[in-house]
Design a protein around this motif. Structure first.
Motif, PDB file in Angstrom:
ATOM      1  N   GLU A  63       5.364  -7.111  -2.456  1.00  0.00           N
ATOM      2  CA  GLU A  63       6.271  -5.980  -2.330  1.00  0.00           C
ATOM      3  C   GLU A  63       5.639  -4.820  -1.549  1.00  0.00           C
ATOM      4  O   GLU A  63       6.344  -4.070  -0.869  1.00  0.00           O
ATOM      5  N   ILE A  64       4.315  -4.696  -1.628  1.00  0.00           N
ATOM      6  CA  ILE A  64       3.657  -3.582  -0.925  1.00  0.00           C
ATOM      7  C   ILE A  64       3.537  -3.828   0.577  1.00  0.00           C
ATOM      8  O   ILE A  64       3.096  -2.945   1.319  1.00  0.00           O
ATOM      9  N   VAL A  65       3.922  -5.020   1.022  1.00  0.00           N
ATOM     10  CA  VAL A  65       3.907  -5.304   2.467  1.00  0.00           C
ATOM     11  C   VAL A  65       5.350  -5.297   2.962  1.00  0.00           C
ATOM     12  O   VAL A  65       6.155  -6.147   2.601  1.00  0.00           O
ATOM     13  N   ARG A  66       5.662  -4.297   3.774  1.00  0.00           N
ATOM     14  CA  ARG A  66       7.065  -4.056   4.118  1.00  0.00           C
ATOM     15  C   ARG A  66       7.558  -4.863   5.304  1.00  0.00           C
ATOM     16  O   ARG A  66       8.688  -5.313   5.350  1.00  0.00           O
ATOM     17  N   GLU A  67       6.691  -5.014   6.305  1.00  0.00           N
ATOM     18  CA  GLU A  67       7.177  -5.569   7.563  1.00  0.00           C
ATOM     19  C   GLU A  67       6.004  -6.092   8.386  1.00  0.00           C
ATOM     20  O   GLU A  67       4.893  -5.598   8.280  1.00  0.00           O
ATOM     21  N   ARG A  68       6.275  -7.096   9.220  1.00  0.00           N
ATOM     22  CA  ARG A  68       5.298  -7.569  10.201  1.00  0.00           C
ATOM     23  C   ARG A  68       5.825  -7.237  11.590  1.00  0.00           C
ATOM     24  O   ARG A  68       7.024  -7.343  11.831  1.00  0.00           O
ATOM     25  N   ARG A  69       4.939  -6.812  12.481  1.00  0.00           N
ATOM     26  CA  ARG A  69       5.363  -6.549  13.870  1.00  0.00           C
ATOM     27  C   ARG A  69       4.318  -7.089  14.841  1.00  0.00           C
ATOM     28  O   ARG A  69       3.179  -7.304  14.465  1.00  0.00           O
ATOM     29  N   GLY A  70       4.728  -7.241  16.088  1.00  0.00           N
ATOM     30  CA  GLY A  70       3.780  -7.623  17.130  1.00  0.00           C
ATOM     31  C   GLY A  70       3.996  -9.038  17.608  1.00  0.00           C
ATOM     32  O   GLY A  70       4.936  -9.716  17.186  1.00  0.00           O
ATOM     33  N   MET A  71       3.147  -9.474  18.502  1.00  0.00           N
ATOM     34  CA  MET A  71       3.255 -10.822  19.049  1.00  0.00           C
ATOM     35  C   MET A  71       1.883 -11.346  19.441  1.00  0.00           C
ATOM     36  O   MET A  71       0.947 -10.568  19.631  1.00  0.00           O
ATOM     37  N   GLY A  72       1.776 -12.655  19.568  1.00  0.00           N
ATOM     38  CA  GLY A  72       0.491 -13.242  19.935  1.00  0.00           C
ATOM     39  C   GLY A  72      -0.576 -12.835  18.945  1.00  0.00           C
ATOM     40  O   GLY A  72      -0.384 -12.918  17.730  1.00  0.00           O
ATOM     41  N   GLN A 113      -0.922  -8.033  16.167  1.00  0.00           N
ATOM     42  CA  GLN A 113       0.102  -7.951  15.138  1.00  0.00           C
ATOM     43  C   GLN A 113      -0.296  -6.915  14.092  1.00  0.00           C
ATOM     44  O   GLN A 113      -1.459  -6.537  13.991  1.00  0.00           O
ATOM     45  N   GLY A 114       0.698  -6.500  13.327  1.00  0.00           N
ATOM     46  CA  GLY A 114       0.427  -5.531  12.278  1.00  0.00           C
ATOM     47  C   GLY A 114       1.345  -5.755  11.099  1.00  0.00           C
ATOM     48  O   GLY A 114       2.443  -6.298  11.248  1.00  0.00           O
ATOM     49  N   ILE A 115       0.878  -5.369   9.902  1.00  0.00           N
ATOM     50  CA  ILE A 115       1.769  -5.350   8.746  1.00  0.00           C
ATOM     51  C   ILE A 115       1.813  -3.928   8.214  1.00  0.00           C
ATOM     52  O   ILE A 115       0.792  -3.235   8.149  1.00  0.00           O
ATOM     53  N   GLU A 116       3.043  -3.509   7.872  1.00  0.00           N
ATOM     54  CA  GLU A 116       3.227  -2.160   7.361  1.00  0.00           C
ATOM     55  C   GLU A 116       3.164  -2.187   5.844  1.00  0.00           C
ATOM     56  O   GLU A 116       3.799  -3.034   5.211  1.00  0.00           O
ATOM     57  N   LEU A 117       2.384  -1.270   5.277  1.00  0.00           N
ATOM     58  CA  LEU A 117       2.159  -1.271   3.826  1.00  0.00           C
ATOM     59  C   LEU A 117       2.789  -0.048   3.169  1.00  0.00           C
ATOM     60  O   LEU A 117       3.012   0.972   3.828  1.00  0.00           O
ATOM     61  N   THR A 118       3.007  -0.154   1.869  1.00  0.00           N
ATOM     62  CA  THR A 118       3.445   1.023   1.112  1.00  0.00           C
ATOM     63  C   THR A 118       2.253   1.699   0.439  1.00  0.00           C
ATOM     64  O   THR A 118       2.400   2.714  -0.210  1.00  0.00           O
ATOM     65  N   VAL A 119       1.064   1.088   0.577  1.00  0.00           N
ATOM     66  CA  VAL A 119      -0.160   1.724   0.065  1.00  0.00           C
ATOM     67  C   VAL A 119      -1.028   2.097   1.261  1.00  0.00           C
ATOM     68  O   VAL A 119      -0.761   1.677   2.387  1.00  0.00           O
TER      69      VAL A 119
END
Ligand SMILES: *Cc1c(COP(=O)(O)O)cnc(C)c1O
Length: 397
Positions: A327-336, A339-345
């Motif tokens: 739940e604390i990982v909101r979204e993944r972005r990027g390619m190849g 990349q990044g994951i957006e956190l709530t912490v």
């Protein structure tokens, strides 16, 4: 030196511009790094998207050693072979016509800004041209690059900034249109925003900006200092959009550890510069260019970009599972392999715990963990990283 001595001396003698993790790195092999206490780390940071080939690559090291024994530096008033070979390789890889080599990313941006201004000056003889840059962008720390960096916090204490810079919202075409006028000479953005939190440009945005540029005679400057050199799954990320810049900047992985950057341009734009307009003592020196030449050799020889594509897809899948499971990982972005994951912490807390578990990661923006590993990683390395990451994320539930 003892680990403690190194850290203490650093705190005493280096100007305090970085908060460092309490680790002294000593050596590397492949995608592993070792600290002075003998701890081993899986490196998903690559010295901030630099060390694409992994550490201690023998052929790369030998290419450098050979060049060191021949000639490390000469002035740009003479020709040298590594510089022209590097120029040939990077223009072929990018589709640009000419290149100027710098020592860093921020210098590449300085050169790109100057070239755009000179080009505009030759067209209308005026010196009040404007540049449109993006919010949450990052282009470097020198005064020109800072002026186009859309982060008030970085600029605040250092005013006045270079005048004539306006900020639009990234991926919001209307916000760009609102700022365009007869003085606009260039629009600059990262094809994939890196430091800002791993935000790729949308196809509509790329195409829309390009159309504005074509209609109004404005130059498109794409900053691929972080996302270029194969990291996105193509040599340069814009190649996946079918849109070409007029000026391109490159650095980070270009030398894979030896400091070198570049700005490139199409012939018509490049010829705005004449002798005396720009220069650099070190820029394009034989050692740095020998590094870049070998980087391109290795890319070809080992099909690095194919690897990025395959492993990139796998990383995407594995990170999507993480987004799904926590739940604390909101979204993944990027390619190849950018990349990044957006956190709530706070990502810094997660990153510190990852370090304790032998995994190196960097933050981006305020709430993102970014994944910019060496481009030679395998799916097995991704599995190992995900396992360590999940173990740490479990502690935050
Ligand atoms: C790192 C970076 C820069 C600045 O490069 P330096 O070599 O640190 O000066 C500029 N633009 C982007 C997109 C970057 O990621």
């Amino acid at each position: 030196m003892q680990t403690e001595e190194v850290m203490q001396l650093a705190e005493e003698k280096l100007i305090h511009t970085y908060n460092r993790y309490p680790i002294v790195l000593e050596k590397g092999n492949g995608i592993r790094l070792y600290d002075t206490d003998g701890n081993r780390y899986l490196d998903f940071g690559a010295g901030i998207a630099v060390f694409a080939l992994g550490y201690n690559n023998k052929e790369y090291n030998n290419a450098l050693k050979n060049q060191i024994d021949k000639m490390i530096h000469t002035s740009n008033y003479f020709y040298n072979e590594p510089a022209v070979l590097a120029a040939k390789a990077i223009t072929a890889a990018s589709g640009m016509d000419r290149v100027f080599f710098t020592n860093s990313g921020t210098e590449a941006i300085e050169g790109a800004i100057k070239l755009a201004k000179k080009y505009a000056y030759l067209k209308d003889n005026s010196t009040d041209h404007e540049i449109i840059a993006m919010e949450h962008s990052f282009h470097g720390r020198s005064m020109g690059a800072l002026a186009v960096t859309g982060n008030y916090h970085y600029q605040e204490a250092f005013g006045p900034m270079l005048s004539g810079v306006k900020f639009a919202r990234f991926n919001d075409l209307n916000s760009v249109k609102e700022l365009v006028n007869d003085k606009t000479c260039a629009i600059i953005f990262e094809t994939i925003q890196g430091e800002g939190g791993i935000y790729p440009a949308t196809k509509e945005f790329m195409e829309g900006v390009k159309q504005i540029c074509d209609e109004k005679g404005i130059l498109l400057i794409l900053d691929e200092i972080q996302c270029g050199m194969g990291r996105s799954g193509s040599m340069f990320a814009y190649q996946q959009y079918g849109v070409e810049p007029d000026i391109l900047t490159c650095a980070k992985a270009l030398g894979c550890g030896i400091p070198i950057g570049a700005f490139l341009a199409k012939e018509e734009v490049a010829k705005a510069f004449v002798p005396g307009d720009h220069g650099s003592t070190y820029g394009g020196n034989p050692l740095a260019c020998a590094a870049a030449v070998e980087v391109f050799n290795q890319f070809n020889k080992f099909n690095v970009i194919e690897n990025v594509k395959t492993v990139g897809v796998y990383l995407t899948e594995r990170l999507n599972q993480v987004v799904h499971d926590y739940e604390i990982v909101r979204e993944r972005r990027g390619m190849g392999l950018i990349q990044g994951i957006e956190l709530t912490v706070n990502p810094k807390d997660v990153i510190a715990k990852c370090l304790d578990n032998g995994l190196i990661l960097f933050a981006a923006g305020t709430n993102v963990i970014r994944f910019v590993p060496p481009l030679v990683i395998t799916t097995g390395d991704v599995d190992e990283m995900i396992e360590k990451l999940r173990k740490v994320l479990d502690e935050f539930i």
